[in-house]
Design an enzyme around this catalytic site. Sequence first.
Site, PDB file in Angstrom:
ATOM      1  N   LYS A  32     -51.919  36.808   7.204  1.00 16.33           N
ATOM      2  CA  LYS A  32     -52.523  38.111   6.923  1.00 16.33           C
ATOM      3  C   LYS A  32     -53.717  38.314   7.846  1.00 16.33           C
ATOM      4  CE  LYS A  32     -55.223  39.264   3.243  1.00 16.33           C
ATOM      5  NZ  LYS A  32     -56.336  40.050   3.805  1.00 16.33           N
ATOM      6  N   ASP A  59     -53.483  43.885   7.018  1.00 15.16           N
ATOM      7  CA  ASP A  59     -54.124  44.353   5.771  1.00 15.16           C
ATOM      8  C   ASP A  59     -55.359  45.189   6.110  1.00 15.16           C
ATOM      9  OD1 ASP A  59     -55.125  44.517   3.141  1.00 15.16           O
ATOM     10  OD2 ASP A  59     -55.977  42.498   3.199  1.00 15.16           O
ATOM     11  N   LYS A  61     -55.732  48.408   4.780  1.00 13.87           N
ATOM     12  CA  LYS A  61     -56.008  49.250   3.595  1.00 13.87           C
ATOM     13  C   LYS A  61     -56.454  50.659   3.968  1.00 13.87           C
ATOM     14  CE  LYS A  61     -57.599  45.358   0.730  1.00 13.87           C
ATOM     15  NZ  LYS A  61     -57.793  44.260   1.686  1.00 13.87           N
ATOM     16  N   ASP A  64     -57.716  57.651   3.610  1.00 14.73           N
ATOM     17  CA  ASP A  64     -58.370  58.816   4.231  1.00 14.73           C
ATOM     18  C   ASP A  64     -57.513  60.037   3.907  1.00 14.73           C
ATOM     19  OD1 ASP A  64     -59.935  60.476   5.989  1.00 14.73           O
ATOM     20  OD2 ASP A  64     -60.406  58.707   7.185  1.00 14.73           O
ATOM     21  N   ILE A  65     -57.809  61.165   4.501  1.00 16.04           N
ATOM     22  CA  ILE A  65     -56.969  62.339   4.248  1.00 16.04           C
ATOM     23  C   ILE A  65     -55.591  62.093   4.867  1.00 16.04           C
ATOM     24  CG2 ILE A  65     -58.907  63.945   4.067  1.00 16.04           C
ATOM     25  CD1 ILE A  65     -58.269  64.861   6.947  1.00 16.04           C
ATOM     26  N   THR A 118     -58.533  43.042  -6.377  1.00 13.24           N
ATOM     27  CA  THR A 118     -58.603  41.916  -7.319  1.00 13.24           C
ATOM     28  C   THR A 118     -60.049  41.461  -7.558  1.00 13.24           C
ATOM     29  OG1 THR A 118     -57.915  40.595  -5.409  1.00 13.24           O
ATOM     30  CG2 THR A 118     -56.292  40.961  -7.099  1.00 13.24           C
ATOM     31  N   GLY A 209     -56.504  32.994   0.711  1.00 10.25           N
ATOM     32  CA  GLY A 209     -57.474  32.835   1.790  1.00 10.25           C
ATOM     33  C   GLY A 209     -58.229  31.544   1.631  1.00 10.25           C
ATOM     34  N   ARG A 210     -59.401  31.635   0.963  1.00 12.26           N
ATOM     35  CA  ARG A 210     -60.350  30.521   0.949  1.00 12.26           C
ATOM     36  C   ARG A 210     -59.819  29.219   0.366  1.00 12.26           C
ATOM     37  NH1 ARG A 210     -64.784  34.638  -1.225  1.00 12.26           N
ATOM     38  NH2 ARG A 210     -62.813  35.562  -1.908  1.00 12.26           N
TER      39      ARG A 210
HETATM   40  O1  C5P Z   1     -60.158  34.106   0.005  1.00 16.71           O
HETATM   41  P1  C5P Z   1     -59.263  34.849  -0.943  1.00 16.71           P
HETATM   42  O2  C5P Z   1     -58.034  34.067  -1.362  1.00 16.71           O
HETATM   43  O3  C5P Z   1     -59.998  35.453  -2.113  1.00 16.71           O
HETATM   44  O4  C5P Z   1     -58.700  36.060  -0.037  1.00 16.71           O
HETATM   45  C1  C5P Z   1     -57.937  37.117  -0.564  1.00 16.71           C
HETATM   46  C2  C5P Z   1     -57.558  38.041   0.553  1.00 16.71           C
HETATM   47  O5  C5P Z   1     -56.767  39.101   0.020  1.00 16.71           O
HETATM   48  C3  C5P Z   1     -58.728  38.678   1.279  1.00 16.71           C
HETATM   49  O6  C5P Z   1     -58.378  38.730   2.646  1.00 16.71           O
HETATM   50  C4  C5P Z   1     -58.807  40.084   0.713  1.00 16.71           C
HETATM   51  O7  C5P Z   1     -59.223  41.022   1.674  1.00 16.71           O
HETATM   52  C5  C5P Z   1     -57.373  40.358   0.305  1.00 16.71           C
HETATM   53  N1  C5P Z   1     -57.169  41.295  -0.802  1.00 16.71           N
HETATM   54  C6  C5P Z   1     -57.666  41.088  -2.068  1.00 16.71           C
HETATM   55  N2  C5P Z   1     -57.454  41.990  -3.078  1.00 16.71           N
HETATM   56  C7  C5P Z   1     -56.721  43.085  -2.844  1.00 16.71           C
HETATM   57  C8  C5P Z   1     -56.196  43.311  -1.564  1.00 16.71           C
HETATM   58  C9  C5P Z   1     -56.435  42.377  -0.569  1.00 16.71           C
HETATM   59  O8  C5P Z   1     -58.318  40.060  -2.300  1.00 16.71           O
HETATM   60  N3  C5P Z   1     -56.444  43.922  -3.815  1.00 16.71           N
END
Ligand code: C5P
Length: 235
Positions: A32, A59, A61, A64-65, A118, A209-210
């Site tokens: 991603k 990603d 997101k 906008d219009i 989230t 991610g993390r």
């Molecule tokens: O580090 P972590 O696992 O929290 O990363 C979650 C990833 O998912 C981030 O890149 C964040 O931008 C993305 N994301 C999210 N919630 C959403 C849409 C995307 O956490 N609703």
Amino acid sequence: MKGEVIIACDFKSREETLNFLDQFHDIKPYVKIGMELYYSVGPSIVKEIKDRGHKIFLDLKLHDIPNTVYGAMKALADLQADMVNVHAGGGIEMMKAAKKALDEKGAKTILIAVTQLTSNSETAMHEELLIPSSMEETVAHYALNAKKAGLDGVVCSPLETVIVNKICGSDFYTVTPGIRFKSDAKGDQKRVTTPDMAARNGSTYIVIGRSITGAKDPYAAYLKAQRMFATGEEE
Ligand code: C5P
């Protein structure tokens, strides 16, 4: 329908990202690319990672219009990502404009919509955004709007996949961030669960991610998440 683990490469440079991906040897995880990496490096990073054999979820997101989203999505279509997204909060007309842009370009890209981030809690949604419905109802309603607009699925928390699948059908993608191993810190995320629970709830893809990028051994963490998501079994 079952996808795979998508790694959120929230890095600020090309070098950091490629060094990170080098640790995966011959395995090419679904990657991603979010705002941090895309805005730091530019569109070339999409092609570079794709050329190394990874699938890409771009990603950004869009929100906008409709006319602006249409134009932006036309530009993004040329990058040939495997998946892109918009915010469902932009409304049905805006989501339709995004879909139209991809269709006109003949893009095979999966288009999904973010329902509620989230990192949002139900309390913040009531008190800051003045949305009176429950989190589940709001996410389900936004998912239905995305379906009406012709999109392929939504981004939601793994706690809401059951309701989204029930309302939109199990062939409608649920892409779920907010994934943590049991021992991990939540950080800024509020609506989280583990990879195995996400699998049992019916997520199509999980985004991590993390818990992978910040692990001592990211490769081992990725394999563990894949196994838990594939089998639905705890660590
Ligand atoms: O580090 P972590 O696992 O929290 O990363 C979650 C990833 O998912 C981030 O890149 C964040 O931008 C993305 N994301 C999210 N919630 C959403 C849409 C995307 O956490 N609703």
